[in-house]
Design a protein around this motif. Structure first.
Motif, PDB file in Angstrom:
ATOM      1  N   PHE A 234      -3.886  -5.639  -7.784  1.00 51.54           N
ATOM      2  CA  PHE A 234      -3.512  -6.804  -8.368  1.00 51.54           C
ATOM      3  C   PHE A 234      -2.289  -7.494  -7.557  1.00 51.54           C
ATOM      4  O   PHE A 234      -2.501  -8.654  -7.621  1.00 51.54           O
ATOM      5  N   ILE A 235      -1.487  -6.581  -7.004  1.00 50.90           N
ATOM      6  CA  ILE A 235      -0.603  -7.280  -6.243  1.00 50.90           C
ATOM      7  C   ILE A 235      -0.821  -8.024  -5.080  1.00 50.90           C
ATOM      8  O   ILE A 235      -0.574  -9.141  -4.731  1.00 50.90           O
ATOM      9  N   LEU A 236      -1.936  -7.362  -4.391  1.00 52.68           N
ATOM     10  CA  LEU A 236      -2.411  -8.141  -3.194  1.00 52.68           C
ATOM     11  C   LEU A 236      -3.334  -9.407  -3.472  1.00 52.68           C
ATOM     12  O   LEU A 236      -3.352 -10.052  -3.047  1.00 52.68           O
ATOM     13  N   GLU A 237      -3.904  -9.341  -4.553  1.00 47.68           N
ATOM     14  CA  GLU A 237      -4.755 -10.446  -5.227  1.00 47.68           C
ATOM     15  C   GLU A 237      -3.648 -11.543  -5.731  1.00 47.68           C
ATOM     16  O   GLU A 237      -4.220 -12.895  -5.204  1.00 47.68           O
ATOM     17  N   GLU A 238      -2.715 -11.248  -6.175  1.00 45.68           N
ATOM     18  CA  GLU A 238      -1.738 -12.309  -6.350  1.00 45.68           C
ATOM     19  C   GLU A 238      -1.249 -12.963  -5.294  1.00 45.68           C
ATOM     20  O   GLU A 238      -0.906 -14.166  -5.294  1.00 45.68           O
TER      21      GLU A 238
ATOM     22  N   GLU B  64      -4.701   4.176 -10.794  1.00 54.14           N
ATOM     23  CA  GLU B  64      -3.687   3.317 -11.264  1.00 54.14           C
ATOM     24  C   GLU B  64      -2.974   2.618 -10.297  1.00 54.14           C
ATOM     25  O   GLU B  64      -2.686   1.393  -9.942  1.00 54.14           O
ATOM     26  N   ALA B  65      -2.678   3.259  -9.187  1.00 52.51           N
ATOM     27  CA  ALA B  65      -1.992   2.940  -8.067  1.00 52.51           C
ATOM     28  C   ALA B  65      -2.933   2.003  -7.207  1.00 52.51           C
ATOM     29  O   ALA B  65      -2.177   0.961  -6.726  1.00 52.51           O
ATOM     30  N   ARG B  66      -4.204   2.484  -7.005  1.00 52.96           N
ATOM     31  CA  ARG B  66      -4.793   1.359  -6.517  1.00 52.96           C
ATOM     32  C   ARG B  66      -5.113   0.212  -7.174  1.00 52.96           C
ATOM     33  O   ARG B  66      -4.986  -0.996  -6.650  1.00 52.96           O
ATOM     34  N   MET B  67      -5.284   0.155  -8.396  1.00 54.50           N
ATOM     35  CA  MET B  67      -5.261  -1.015  -9.317  1.00 54.50           C
ATOM     36  C   MET B  67      -4.267  -1.909  -9.219  1.00 54.50           C
ATOM     37  O   MET B  67      -4.339  -3.326  -9.127  1.00 54.50           O
ATOM     38  N   PHE B  68      -3.148  -1.368  -9.334  1.00 53.37           N
ATOM     39  CA  PHE B  68      -1.728  -2.190  -9.158  1.00 53.37           C
ATOM     40  C   PHE B  68      -1.505  -2.682  -7.739  1.00 53.37           C
ATOM     41  O   PHE B  68      -1.163  -4.014  -7.535  1.00 53.37           O
TER      42      PHE B  68
ATOM     43  N   ASN C   1     -12.081  -6.461 -10.976  1.00 55.80           N
ATOM     44  CA  ASN C   1     -11.923  -5.532 -12.371  1.00 55.80           C
ATOM     45  C   ASN C   1     -10.383  -5.082 -12.281  1.00 55.80           C
ATOM     46  O   ASN C   1      -9.870  -5.033 -13.341  1.00 55.80           O
ATOM     47  N   ALA C   2      -9.834  -4.826 -11.084  1.00 54.54           N
ATOM     48  CA  ALA C   2      -8.715  -4.302 -11.053  1.00 54.54           C
ATOM     49  C   ALA C   2      -7.599  -5.220 -11.647  1.00 54.54           C
ATOM     50  O   ALA C   2      -6.632  -4.976 -12.418  1.00 54.54           O
ATOM     51  N   LYS C   3      -7.893  -6.546 -11.178  1.00 57.01           N
ATOM     52  CA  LYS C   3      -6.971  -7.604 -11.625  1.00 57.01           C
ATOM     53  C   LYS C   3      -7.244  -7.810 -13.133  1.00 57.01           C
ATOM     54  O   LYS C   3      -6.098  -8.078 -13.775  1.00 57.01           O
ATOM     55  N   ARG C   4      -8.010  -7.741 -13.658  1.00 56.99           N
ATOM     56  CA  ARG C   4      -8.311  -7.915 -15.341  1.00 56.99           C
ATOM     57  C   ARG C   4      -7.928  -6.748 -15.979  1.00 56.99           C
ATOM     58  O   ARG C   4      -7.071  -7.080 -17.000  1.00 56.99           O
TER      59      ARG C   4
ATOM     60  N   ILE D 136       0.752  -1.245  -0.162  1.00 55.35           N
ATOM     61  CA  ILE D 136       0.198   0.090   0.055  1.00 55.35           C
ATOM     62  C   ILE D 136       0.675   1.333  -0.027  1.00 55.35           C
ATOM     63  O   ILE D 136       0.558   2.344  -0.598  1.00 55.35           O
ATOM     64  N   PHE D 137       2.003   1.234   0.467  1.00 50.95           N
ATOM     65  CA  PHE D 137       2.739   2.282   0.553  1.00 50.95           C
ATOM     66  C   PHE D 137       3.630   2.362  -0.738  1.00 50.95           C
ATOM     67  O   PHE D 137       4.291   3.554  -1.068  1.00 50.95           O
ATOM     68  N   ALA D 138       3.999   1.164  -1.369  1.00 47.16           N
ATOM     69  CA  ALA D 138       4.940   1.112  -2.421  1.00 47.16           C
ATOM     70  C   ALA D 138       4.308   1.897  -3.543  1.00 47.16           C
ATOM     71  O   ALA D 138       4.748   2.575  -4.581  1.00 47.16           O
ATOM     72  N   CYS D 139       2.877   1.481  -3.945  1.00 45.65           N
ATOM     73  CA  CYS D 139       2.319   1.762  -5.063  1.00 45.65           C
ATOM     74  C   CYS D 139       2.144   3.439  -5.234  1.00 45.65           C
ATOM     75  O   CYS D 139       2.202   3.779  -6.387  1.00 45.65           O
ATOM     76  N   PRO D 140       1.717   3.984  -4.443  1.00 43.72           N
ATOM     77  CA  PRO D 140       1.697   5.445  -4.600  1.00 43.72           C
ATOM     78  C   PRO D 140       3.067   6.001  -4.778  1.00 43.72           C
ATOM     79  O   PRO D 140       3.202   7.124  -5.610  1.00 43.72           O
ATOM     80  N   ASP D 141       4.076   5.544  -4.345  1.00 45.97           N
ATOM     81  CA  ASP D 141       5.394   6.083  -4.640  1.00 45.97           C
ATOM     82  C   ASP D 141       5.668   6.160  -6.072  1.00 45.97           C
ATOM     83  O   ASP D 141       6.258   7.106  -6.735  1.00 45.97           O
ATOM     84  N   GLU D 142       5.213   5.033  -6.697  1.00 42.28           N
ATOM     85  CA  GLU D 142       5.630   4.918  -8.192  1.00 42.28           C
ATOM     86  C   GLU D 142       4.704   5.931  -9.108  1.00 42.28           C
ATOM     87  O   GLU D 142       5.042   6.245 -10.216  1.00 42.28           O
ATOM     88  N   PHE D 143       3.452   6.325  -8.668  1.00 45.58           N
ATOM     89  CA  PHE D 143       2.402   7.098  -9.500  1.00 45.58           C
ATOM     90  C   PHE D 143       2.347   8.312  -8.861  1.00 45.58           C
ATOM     91  O   PHE D 143       1.574   9.308  -9.287  1.00 45.58           O
TER      92      PHE D 143
END
Length: 122
Positions: free
Chosen positions: A63-67, A56-60, A93-96, A31-38
């Protein structure tokens, strides 16, 4: 703020009068890494806003948490709850969406790798 009530297992550290949060679990790190990227913040990512960097940060992150849901012992419903009380169908939907990005957009794989590296660095 009275720091005598803080327990050793609290994830806060008092430094020069400022409380700083240190992510300690796999979920927090992602949750802290994704916003850093975006160029976003965790609070913006969890908000109801639909601005592109936050979405996009939320969807990524979803996706990672779902993985890693089996490893982290998360359900789709609990992943959605981490992002402002969203529904499990939002996680699907985010995963897709991200899976489509990974197939068709060359930048998406690099972004995903950077996010995972940032999460490991926390």
């Amino acid at each position: 703020m009275n720091t005598t009530k803080m327990k050793p297992w609290d994830h806060f550290n008092r430094l020069n009068g400022i409380l700083m949060f240190y992510p300690t679990t796999g979920v927090d790190k992602i949750i802290f890494a994704c916003p850093d990227e975006f160029g976003s913040t965790p609070d913006e990512m969890r908000s109801k806003t639909q601005a592109q960097p936050h979405c996009e940060a939320r969807m990524f992150a979803m996706f990672i948490l779902e993985e890693r849901k089996k490893l982290l012992r998360l359900s789709l419903k609990s992943i959605g709850a981490l992002f402002g009380g969203r529904d499990h169908s939002t996680v699907i939907n985010a995963k897709r969406t991200i899976a489509g990005y990974l197939k068709h957009e060359p930048f998406a794989k690099d972004r995903l790798q950077r996010i995972k590296l940032i999460a490991q660095a926390y």
